[in-house]
Write a protein that holds these residues in place. Structure first.
Motif, PDB file in Angstrom:
ATOM      1  N   ARG A  79       0.942  -1.187   0.203  1.00  0.00           N
ATOM      2  CA  ARG A  79      -0.086  -0.123   0.042  1.00  0.00           C
ATOM      3  C   ARG A  79       0.743   1.229  -0.131  1.00  0.00           C
ATOM      4  O   ARG A  79       0.910   2.240  -0.687  1.00  0.00           O
ATOM      5  CB  ARG A  79      -0.990   0.070   1.324  1.00  0.00           C
ATOM      6  N   GLY A  80       1.829   1.167   0.793  1.00  0.00           N
ATOM      7  CA  GLY A  80       2.844   2.421   0.871  1.00  0.00           C
ATOM      8  C   GLY A  80       3.615   2.504  -0.598  1.00  0.00           C
ATOM      9  O   GLY A  80       3.589   3.858  -0.894  1.00  0.00           O
ATOM     10  N   GLU A  81       3.931   1.628  -1.538  1.00  0.00           N
ATOM     11  CA  GLU A  81       4.418   1.607  -2.503  1.00  0.00           C
ATOM     12  C   GLU A  81       3.435   2.312  -3.433  1.00  0.00           C
ATOM     13  O   GLU A  81       3.699   3.207  -4.506  1.00  0.00           O
ATOM     14  CB  GLU A  81       4.888   0.301  -3.168  1.00  0.00           C
ATOM     15  N   LEU A  82       2.147   1.929  -3.472  1.00  0.00           N
ATOM     16  CA  LEU A  82       1.199   2.372  -4.515  1.00  0.00           C
ATOM     17  C   LEU A  82       1.181   3.896  -3.849  1.00  0.00           C
ATOM     18  O   LEU A  82       0.666   4.608  -4.900  1.00  0.00           O
ATOM     19  CB  LEU A  82      -0.055   1.460  -4.185  1.00  0.00           C
ATOM     20  N   ALA A  83       0.982   4.058  -2.765  1.00  0.00           N
ATOM     21  CA  ALA A  83       0.607   5.589  -2.238  1.00  0.00           C
ATOM     22  C   ALA A  83       1.741   6.562  -2.679  1.00  0.00           C
ATOM     23  O   ALA A  83       1.390   7.438  -3.247  1.00  0.00           O
ATOM     24  CB  ALA A  83       0.471   5.521  -0.884  1.00  0.00           C
ATOM     25  N   THR A  84       3.000   6.066  -2.746  1.00  0.00           N
ATOM     26  CA  THR A  84       3.975   6.928  -3.111  1.00  0.00           C
ATOM     27  C   THR A  84       3.976   6.914  -4.541  1.00  0.00           C
ATOM     28  O   THR A  84       4.451   8.229  -5.161  1.00  0.00           O
ATOM     29  CB  THR A  84       5.183   6.375  -2.639  1.00  0.00           C
ATOM     30  N   ARG A  85       3.894   5.985  -5.349  1.00  0.00           N
ATOM     31  CA  ARG A  85       3.734   6.233  -6.731  1.00  0.00           C
ATOM     32  C   ARG A  85       2.596   7.121  -7.153  1.00  0.00           C
ATOM     33  O   ARG A  85       2.619   7.976  -8.198  1.00  0.00           O
ATOM     34  CB  ARG A  85       3.404   4.753  -7.574  1.00  0.00           C
ATOM     35  N   ARG A  86       1.498   6.911  -6.578  1.00  0.00           N
ATOM     36  CA  ARG A  86       0.127   8.044  -6.984  1.00  0.00           C
ATOM     37  C   ARG A  86       0.800   9.565  -6.658  1.00  0.00           C
ATOM     38  O   ARG A  86       0.291  10.420  -7.195  1.00  0.00           O
ATOM     39  CB  ARG A  86      -1.053   7.482  -5.961  1.00  0.00           C
ATOM     40  N   ALA A  87       1.395   9.522  -5.455  1.00  0.00           N
ATOM     41  CA  ALA A  87       1.749  10.873  -5.136  1.00  0.00           C
ATOM     42  C   ALA A  87       3.110  11.391  -5.917  1.00  0.00           C
ATOM     43  O   ALA A  87       3.309  12.764  -5.694  1.00  0.00           O
ATOM     44  CB  ALA A  87       2.144  11.021  -3.625  1.00  0.00           C
TER      45      ALA A  87
END
Length: 114
Positions: A79-87
């Motif tokens: 989830r952290g990886e996805l959130a950083t990619r989105r941001a």
């Protein structure tokens, strides 16, 4: 209090009291309403806290607690990886990278890139 008053919800009883004596006790009625609302919010918060504590106790009693925690850490990492990619933090966007590669490939073949 009569039986019919007992069967009524509190807000209807209060409304009837106000109708019987308009103006008298409106400050007291407001204070009572605020008190009841605060008590309701506090009860709701305590109920949620109790439910959370019960769920935590149930989780601690599980035999597969280690696997559960490992799965949770893996899930949080993803989830952290996805959130950083989105941001936009960290690595470049995958689609942008592929588009640049495709554009570079087209220009190296001699065809102009549109």
């Amino acid at each position: 209090m009569s039986q019919t008053e007992h069967d009524q919800p509190p807000y209807q009883r209060e409304q009837e009291r106000q109708e019987r004596s308009p103006g008298a006790g409106s400050a007291a009625a407001s204070l009572e309403l605020l008190t009841l609302l605060a008590a309701g919010v506090a009860d709701l918060a305590l109920d949620q806290l109790r439910q959370t504590a019960d769920r935590a106790q149930d989780a601690l009693r599980r035999a597969d607690l280690r696997e559960l925690l490992t799965d949770g850490v893996v899930e949080l990492r993803k989830r952290g990886e996805l959130a950083t990619r989105r941001a936009g933090v960290g690595e470049e966007n995958y689609l942008e990278t592929m588009a640049r590669r495709a554009a570079a490939q087209h220009t190296s073949e001699g065809r102009p890139c549109a």
